[in-house]
Design an enzyme around this catalytic site. Structure first.
Site, mmCIF file in Angstrom:
data_model
loop_
_atom_site.group_PDB
_atom_site.id
_atom_site.type_symbol
_atom_site.label_atom_id
_atom_site.label_comp_id
_atom_site.label_asym_id
_atom_site.label_seq_id
_atom_site.Cartn_x
_atom_site.Cartn_y
_atom_site.Cartn_z
ATOM 1 N N ASP A 109 39.560 88.384 83.784
ATOM 2 C CA ASP A 109 40.147 89.078 82.646
ATOM 3 C C ASP A 109 39.472 90.438 82.522
ATOM 4 O O ASP A 109 38.398 90.653 83.088
ATOM 5 C CB ASP A 109 39.979 88.265 81.362
ATOM 6 C CG ASP A 109 41.043 88.558 80.316
ATOM 7 O OD1 ASP A 109 41.852 89.493 80.508
ATOM 8 O OD2 ASP A 109 41.067 87.857 79.280
ATOM 9 N N ASP A 110 40.116 91.333 81.783
ATOM 10 C CA ASP A 110 39.519 92.650 81.597
ATOM 11 C C ASP A 110 38.333 92.597 80.652
ATOM 12 O O ASP A 110 37.341 93.273 80.850
ATOM 13 C CB ASP A 110 40.564 93.658 81.102
ATOM 14 C CG ASP A 110 41.288 93.240 79.825
ATOM 15 O OD1 ASP A 110 41.103 92.102 79.344
ATOM 16 O OD2 ASP A 110 42.080 94.059 79.307
ATOM 17 N N ASP A 113 36.286 89.125 74.259
ATOM 18 C CA ASP A 113 36.020 89.707 72.944
ATOM 19 C C ASP A 113 35.384 88.643 72.044
ATOM 20 O O ASP A 113 34.175 88.469 72.048
ATOM 21 C CB ASP A 113 37.333 90.238 72.368
ATOM 22 C CG ASP A 113 37.159 91.068 71.108
ATOM 23 O OD1 ASP A 113 36.188 90.853 70.362
ATOM 24 O OD2 ASP A 113 38.009 91.939 70.842
#
Length: 175
Positions: A109-110, A113
């Site tokens: 994933d980028d 969070d």
């Protein structure tokens, strides 16, 4: 209700902006791959969409992995974080490559969070290796490999979410 302030978006709550260019993102993805190369080999790469599509493509290319799958989870509506929803699961063929638990599979994933999406994917594939380019403190414990940690109150502007535009000089009132 009358008198209540509108709910702030995740971007508005973040406070700090971290713009990432295409060049920087590509360098960070390659740096991630250098670390992952020591951990693999991997049978397949699984991108968490949509943010994980670009880094997964770069990582898969650099590692020489030909099987790329997606798990499609919606958690943001533009810039407001909401309930998680699995829109598309991981294919049976990819699950079989990982023995049903994810062993030998790489999830990309980028960004991690709050960790909600990461937790959901970890439940699907508890033995997979989870890698992100960027990590925030709340989600960091879920990630096996990442490149850059940013503060929880930072909003990352990814290159696919931005466009080149003219900005006036600071002396002319630019922010």
């Amino acid at each position: 209700m009358a008198g209540e302030a509108p709910e702030l978006s995740a971007q508005e709550r973040a406070g700090k902006a971290f713009p990432v260019s295409w060049d920087q993102f590509h360098r960070d993805c390659r740096a991630l791959t250098w670390r992952l190369n020591e951990v693999g080999p991997f049978h397949a790469v699984i991108a968490i969409t949509r943010g994980g599509l670009v880094p997964a493509a770069i990582v898969a290319r650099e590692l020489g992995v030909r099987i790329i799958d997606t798990v499609c989870i919606a958690s943001y509506d533009h810039n407001k974080q909401g309930e998680l929803q699995v829109l598309k699961g991981i294919s049976e063929a990819t699950m079989a490559l990982g023995g049903g638990t994810g062993k030998g599979l790489l999830i990309v994933d980028d960004l991690v969070d709050t960790g909600k999406t990461g937790r959901m994917v970890r439940e699907m594939l508890p033995d997979a290796h989870f890698a992100t380019v960027y990590a925030k403190p709340m989600g960091r414990p879920l990630v096996d490999t990442f490149i850059t940690e940013v503060s929880q109150d930072t909003w990352i502007f990814f290159p696919w979410d931005t466009a080149l535009s003219y900005h006036p000089p600071l002396r002319d009132g630019a922010a």
